[in-house]
Scaffold this motif. Sequence first.
Motif, PDB file in Angstrom:
ATOM      1  N   LEU A 318      14.615 -71.671  51.179  1.00 43.84           N
ATOM      2  CA  LEU A 318      14.872 -71.681  49.740  1.00 43.84           C
ATOM      3  C   LEU A 318      16.304 -72.068  49.398  1.00 43.84           C
ATOM      4  CD1 LEU A 318      12.831 -68.612  48.411  1.00 43.84           C
ATOM      5  CD2 LEU A 318      12.123 -70.993  48.719  1.00 43.84           C
ATOM      6  N   ASP A 319      17.249 -71.661  50.233  1.00 43.57           N
ATOM      7  CA  ASP A 319      18.640 -72.060  49.982  1.00 43.57           C
ATOM      8  C   ASP A 319      18.795 -73.574  50.059  1.00 43.57           C
ATOM      9  OD1 ASP A 319      19.931 -69.712  49.327  1.00 43.57           O
ATOM     10  OD2 ASP A 319      20.435 -69.206  51.398  1.00 43.57           O
ATOM     11  N   ALA A 320      18.169 -74.187  51.061  1.00 40.95           N
ATOM     12  CA  ALA A 320      18.250 -75.646  51.208  1.00 40.95           C
ATOM     13  C   ALA A 320      17.576 -76.332  50.027  1.00 40.95           C
ATOM     14  CB  ALA A 320      17.609 -76.095  52.517  1.00 40.95           C
ATOM     15  N   ALA A 321      16.441 -75.800  49.591  1.00 45.73           N
ATOM     16  CA  ALA A 321      15.741 -76.385  48.444  1.00 45.73           C
ATOM     17  C   ALA A 321      16.605 -76.300  47.185  1.00 45.73           C
ATOM     18  CB  ALA A 321      14.407 -75.670  48.217  1.00 45.73           C
ATOM     19  N   ALA A 322      17.260 -75.171  46.998  1.00 41.40           N
ATOM     20  CA  ALA A 322      18.142 -75.020  45.839  1.00 41.40           C
ATOM     21  C   ALA A 322      19.319 -75.980  45.927  1.00 41.40           C
ATOM     22  CB  ALA A 322      18.632 -73.577  45.744  1.00 41.40           C
ATOM     23  N   ARG A 323      19.893 -76.107  47.101  1.00 44.84           N
ATOM     24  CA  ARG A 323      21.059 -76.980  47.270  1.00 44.84           C
ATOM     25  C   ARG A 323      20.710 -78.435  46.963  1.00 44.84           C
ATOM     26  NH1 ARG A 323      22.009 -80.103  51.253  1.00 44.84           N
ATOM     27  NH2 ARG A 323      20.624 -78.954  52.680  1.00 44.84           N
ATOM     28  N   ILE A 324      19.595 -78.911  47.503  1.00 48.36           N
ATOM     29  CA  ILE A 324      19.192 -80.302  47.261  1.00 48.36           C
ATOM     30  C   ILE A 324      18.914 -80.514  45.776  1.00 48.36           C
ATOM     31  CG2 ILE A 324      17.471 -82.079  47.765  1.00 48.36           C
ATOM     32  CD1 ILE A 324      17.071 -80.693  50.500  1.00 48.36           C
ATOM     33  N   THR A 325      18.280 -79.526  45.138  1.00 51.35           N
ATOM     34  CA  THR A 325      17.983 -79.636  43.712  1.00 51.35           C
ATOM     35  C   THR A 325      19.263 -79.760  42.898  1.00 51.35           C
ATOM     36  OG1 THR A 325      15.965 -78.326  43.987  1.00 51.35           O
ATOM     37  CG2 THR A 325      16.855 -78.508  41.760  1.00 51.35           C
ATOM     38  N   VAL A 326      20.256 -78.944  43.210  1.00 53.68           N
ATOM     39  CA  VAL A 326      21.531 -78.991  42.485  1.00 53.68           C
ATOM     40  C   VAL A 326      22.245 -80.314  42.742  1.00 53.68           C
ATOM     41  CG1 VAL A 326      23.831 -77.948  42.294  1.00 53.68           C
ATOM     42  CG2 VAL A 326      21.799 -76.483  42.436  1.00 53.68           C
ATOM     43  N   GLU A 327      22.218 -80.773  43.991  1.00 58.00           N
ATOM     44  CA  GLU A 327      22.920 -82.012  44.351  1.00 58.00           C
ATOM     45  C   GLU A 327      22.301 -83.245  43.690  1.00 58.00           C
ATOM     46  OE1 GLU A 327      22.802 -82.045  48.580  1.00 58.00           O
ATOM     47  OE2 GLU A 327      24.493 -80.657  48.826  1.00 58.00           O
ATOM     48  N   THR A 328      21.000 -83.225  43.465  1.00 61.14           N
ATOM     49  CA  THR A 328      20.325 -84.399  42.914  1.00 61.14           C
ATOM     50  C   THR A 328      20.071 -84.275  41.407  1.00 61.14           C
ATOM     51  OG1 THR A 328      18.173 -83.441  43.543  1.00 61.14           O
ATOM     52  CG2 THR A 328      19.202 -84.977  45.101  1.00 61.14           C
ATOM     53  N   ASP A 329      20.519 -83.194  40.797  1.00 59.95           N
ATOM     54  CA  ASP A 329      20.305 -83.003  39.360  1.00 59.95           C
ATOM     55  C   ASP A 329      21.052 -84.071  38.563  1.00 59.95           C
ATOM     56  OD1 ASP A 329      19.516 -81.384  36.972  1.00 59.95           O
ATOM     57  OD2 ASP A 329      21.704 -81.231  36.780  1.00 59.95           O
ATOM     58  N   GLU A 330      20.410 -84.576  37.517  1.00 58.06           N
ATOM     59  CA  GLU A 330      20.985 -85.652  36.711  1.00 58.06           C
ATOM     60  C   GLU A 330      21.582 -85.175  35.391  1.00 58.06           C
ATOM     61  OE1 GLU A 330      18.250 -88.861  36.336  1.00 58.06           O
ATOM     62  OE2 GLU A 330      18.070 -89.164  38.501  1.00 58.06           O
ATOM     63  N   GLY A 331      21.620 -83.865  35.183  1.00 57.97           N
ATOM     64  CA  GLY A 331      22.340 -83.332  34.035  1.00 57.97           C
ATOM     65  C   GLY A 331      21.579 -83.283  32.734  1.00 57.97           C
ATOM     66  N   TYR A 332      20.255 -83.390  32.760  1.00 55.38           N
ATOM     67  CA  TYR A 332      19.470 -83.400  31.518  1.00 55.38           C
ATOM     68  C   TYR A 332      18.904 -82.029  31.153  1.00 55.38           C
ATOM     69  CZ  TYR A 332      19.423 -88.533  31.553  1.00 55.38           C
ATOM     70  OH  TYR A 332      19.777 -89.862  31.520  1.00 55.38           O
ATOM     71  N   ASN A 333      19.059 -81.039  32.019  1.00 54.34           N
ATOM     72  CA  ASN A 333      18.436 -79.744  31.769  1.00 54.34           C
ATOM     73  C   ASN A 333      19.230 -78.941  30.748  1.00 54.34           C
ATOM     74  OD1 ASN A 333      16.114 -78.118  32.842  1.00 54.34           O
ATOM     75  ND2 ASN A 333      17.743 -76.593  33.014  1.00 54.34           N
ATOM     76  N   PRO A 334      18.564 -78.232  29.822  1.00 59.09           N
ATOM     77  CA  PRO A 334      19.310 -77.449  28.828  1.00 59.09           C
ATOM     78  C   PRO A 334      20.070 -76.279  29.421  1.00 59.09           C
ATOM     79  CG  PRO A 334      16.956 -77.022  28.642  1.00 59.09           C
ATOM     80  CD  PRO A 334      17.112 -78.181  29.580  1.00 59.09           C
ATOM     81  N   GLY A 335      19.506 -75.626  30.442  1.00 56.23           N
ATOM     82  CA  GLY A 335      20.189 -74.532  31.115  1.00 56.23           C
ATOM     83  C   GLY A 335      20.981 -75.029  32.314  1.00 56.23           C
ATOM     84  N   PRO A 336      22.044 -74.332  32.699  1.00 53.65           N
ATOM     85  CA  PRO A 336      22.860 -74.759  33.841  1.00 53.65           C
ATOM     86  C   PRO A 336      22.034 -74.854  35.128  1.00 53.65           C
ATOM     87  CG  PRO A 336      23.931 -72.972  32.626  1.00 53.65           C
ATOM     88  CD  PRO A 336      22.539 -73.083  32.093  1.00 53.65           C
ATOM     89  N   VAL A 337      22.227 -75.930  35.862  1.00 55.40           N
ATOM     90  CA  VAL A 337      21.540 -76.118  37.146  1.00 55.40           C
ATOM     91  C   VAL A 337      22.541 -75.768  38.239  1.00 55.40           C
ATOM     92  CG1 VAL A 337      20.292 -77.722  38.633  1.00 55.40           C
ATOM     93  CG2 VAL A 337      20.046 -77.884  36.156  1.00 55.40           C
ATOM     94  N   THR A 338      22.591 -74.496  38.562  1.00 50.27           N
ATOM     95  CA  THR A 338      23.510 -73.967  39.565  1.00 50.27           C
ATOM     96  C   THR A 338      22.715 -73.401  40.734  1.00 50.27           C
ATOM     97  OG1 THR A 338      23.497 -71.759  38.577  1.00 50.27           O
ATOM     98  CG2 THR A 338      25.139 -73.342  37.729  1.00 50.27           C
ATOM     99  N   MET A 339      23.408 -73.162  41.842  1.00 51.74           N
ATOM    100  CA  MET A 339      22.745 -72.558  42.993  1.00 51.74           C
ATOM    101  C   MET A 339      22.119 -71.224  42.614  1.00 51.74           C
ATOM    102  SD  MET A 339      22.527 -74.102  45.949  1.00 51.74           S
ATOM    103  CE  MET A 339      22.345 -72.698  47.057  1.00 51.74           C
ATOM    104  N   GLU A 340      22.852 -70.415  41.858  1.00 45.94           N
ATOM    105  CA  GLU A 340      22.352 -69.096  41.471  1.00 45.94           C
ATOM    106  C   GLU A 340      21.098 -69.213  40.613  1.00 45.94           C
ATOM    107  OE1 GLU A 340      23.863 -65.019  39.191  1.00 45.94           O
ATOM    108  OE2 GLU A 340      25.101 -66.836  39.155  1.00 45.94           O
TER     109      GLU A 340
END
Length: 356
Positions: A318-340
């Motif tokens: 799950l940590d790796a999945a979260a990390r990849i998600t944060v790294e590839t996020d394009e900034g369109y989400n209304p809520g912060p896309v952070t590891m936490e």
Amino acid sequence: MKFATPGGVYNAVPSRVVFAEGSVNGIADEVARLGGRRALVVTTPGRSALGDRVAALLGDRCAGLWPEAVSQVPIELARRGRAAARATDADCIISAGGGAAIGLGKGISLELGLPIIAIPTTYSGSEVTGFCGITIDGVKRMHTSLNMLAATVLYDPQLTLGLPVDVSAASALNALAHCVDAIYVPTVDPVTVLAAIEGARVIAQAAPRVVTQPHDIHARAELLYGAYLGGVALTGGFALQHGLAHVLGGSFNIPHGLSHTLVLPYVAHYNSAYAPQPLRRLADAMGAASLGAGIYDLARALHVRMGLTDTGLDRSALDAAARITVETDEGYNPGPVTMEAVRGILDAAWEGQRPG
């Protein structure tokens, strides 16, 4: 009222849509309408019978059948598909089947720029977008190009009658994910908002009917219509829901529809604090008190067993999945896309409990 898209500009390049029982029988005419003479038919090994049928309907307009599509569109497969299109001198692509076939047709045409005729047999809705997730080095990355936008889409509800109930349920929730993730992005516009709201309403009403009466052609047609609306909504863009689901599919091999299904209630619940008004409109369309809980209840009504624990994914990933998600996020989400934040969503999805 302010026109809600950056700069007040909305560029619409719609596909030709043919929605009717038996519409697949007119495939040769659709190829001719595009000026095509040699169509390469792309499908999955499991849909080879459909591929054979389409090839037979095409007659001498068929350049060949390529039943090699797999989920997540590996770049190596897309390259082989391009080589096959060149070798057969194809001048158009026919993608017949579910998301794997639709995606591979896009991956082929991304570089070749061949017209695409899509014949979807599931409810993903991706056949009306110019987006495609292509997996490169174990990471699914989104590509955008008008080369991948289908010239024509044939919606034939008869082709969905044999879709297993569990696949139908996951595919329907994938379509619903398009409605959710598209309604709060900064690239949203009035057309995609209306499509998202109506799509959510139709999917929520039709999907339970399909699960309880899988041979009801009218229920299948309604759900296919809802999926089309979800695809139209997605043309406005997407955010965390798709980013996270694509990581689970592309990097951890969870089936595409299921990956969307298992995280959708929790992404919706998280984003409700940051985009309350648009998500309230979706909840109202579904007749739900809150969107995250409403989506969860719909999934359970469709007999989907929630929780990432049953997917074969190890919790240590799950940590790796979260990390990849944060790294590839394009900034369109209304809520912060952070590891936490992402790890919190994944933990909730792991447990599979009702949000809130």
